[in-house]
Design an enzyme around this catalytic site. Structure first.
Site, mmCIF file in Angstrom:
data_model
loop_
_atom_site.group_PDB
_atom_site.id
_atom_site.type_symbol
_atom_site.label_atom_id
_atom_site.label_comp_id
_atom_site.label_asym_id
_atom_site.label_seq_id
_atom_site.Cartn_x
_atom_site.Cartn_y
_atom_site.Cartn_z
ATOM 1 N N HIS A 80 8.175 2.899 9.433
ATOM 2 C CA HIS A 80 7.876 1.999 10.546
ATOM 3 C C HIS A 80 6.531 2.442 11.143
ATOM 4 O O HIS A 80 6.288 3.647 11.269
ATOM 5 C CB HIS A 80 9.007 2.094 11.585
ATOM 6 N N SER A 90 0.832 -1.207 0.000
ATOM 7 C CA SER A 90 0.000 0.000 0.000
ATOM 8 C C SER A 90 0.869 1.261 0.000
ATOM 9 O O SER A 90 0.482 2.288 -0.571
ATOM 10 C CB SER A 90 -0.980 0.012 1.177
HETATM 11 C C1 GRF Z 1 3.738 -0.755 6.956
HETATM 12 O O1 GRF Z 1 2.959 -0.809 8.116
HETATM 13 C C2 GRF Z 1 5.100 -0.207 7.295
HETATM 14 O O2 GRF Z 1 5.061 0.675 8.366
HETATM 15 C C3 GRF Z 1 5.860 -1.456 7.656
HETATM 16 O O3 GRF Z 1 5.371 -2.450 6.797
HETATM 17 C C4 GRF Z 1 4.048 -2.140 6.406
HETATM 18 C C5 GRF Z 1 4.011 -2.210 4.911
HETATM 19 O O4 GRF Z 1 2.707 -2.114 4.410
HETATM 20 N N1 GRF Z 1 7.281 -1.246 7.533
HETATM 21 P P1 GRF Z 1 2.463 -2.077 2.842
HETATM 22 O O5 GRF Z 1 3.071 -3.344 2.244
HETATM 23 O O6 GRF Z 1 3.104 -0.833 2.305
HETATM 24 O O7 GRF Z 1 0.973 -2.058 2.686
#
Ligand code: GRF
Length: 201
Positions: A109, A13
């Protein structure tokens, strides 16, 4: 044009938010490449839909981290990548890799660092009972979630929040601050002074 590589392992996402920011001209960069360590990452589908080249680099049995990372670097050179954007990439990078791209690697994060590092940032924050939560964009250094902080966003934890509902709101914030942070970095607007990332005068 600045070339990004976005590293993903999952849903993608944040990758989508970056693609959308480029489309709407809020971000003037090119995603030269999306790299995944697993073939089932939905992020790969998003990249393909946006006609972005994808490479799957699967770790081999018994392969040392540095050898895996050298395979990544080969691809980064091939695609002339300037900055690396970690977006849910579930592998730690070697010191060798981080040194090779010093201050050129960004991560997001889902917790307000330096609290709740590691894989379950939202769950850990909720269990701890924090009242304020939110994501952090930071440079990647040789430690775990320990690099200098670029942007954070704070939101209130609600009494009725579950890990799922809080994660959903944090993700929405991620999608706003990640493209913004990338823009600040690639436009050379920031200066790193020790641990502090400040706006250049
Ligand atoms: C996010 O919550 C980010 O903070 C963490 O991994 C997740 C990735 O989500 N590092 P997406 O794959 O971008 O939806």
């Amino acid at each position: 044009m600045v070339n990004l590589a976005v590293f993903c392992s999952g849903f993608g996402s944040n990758l989508q938010a970056i693609i959308d920011a480029i489309r709407s001209k809020k971000l003037k960069v090119r995603i030269a490449l999306v790299i995944a360590d697993v073939p089932h990452a939905y992020a790969l589908k998003r990249a393909q839909k946006a006609k972005i080249p994808t490479v799957i680099i699967r770790p081999k049995a018994g392969e040392k981290r540095i050898d895996y990372d050298k395979r990544i670097i080969e691809q980064l050179k091939k695609y002339k990548v300037d900055y690396i954007i970690l977006a849910g990439f579930m592998r730690l990078l070697s010191k060798y890799f981080v040194r090779s791209y010093k201050n050129k690697i960004l991560n997001i994060h889902p917790a307000l660092l330096p609290s709740f590092k590691g894989t379950h940032g939202v769950r850990d924050a909720l269990h701890y009972g924090v009242k304020i939560a939110g994501p952090t964009v930071h440079f990647v250094d040789e430690g775990l979630d320990s690099g200098a902080i670029i942007l954070q966003s704070a939101l209130k934890v609600r009494d009725g929040d579950s890990e799922e509902s809080l994660t959903r709101r944090i993700h929405k914030e991620e999608h706003k601050i990640y493209p913004r942070a990338i823009r600040l970095v690639i436009e050379g607007k920031l200066e790193i002074k020790g641990r502090r990332v400040i706006n250049k005068k």
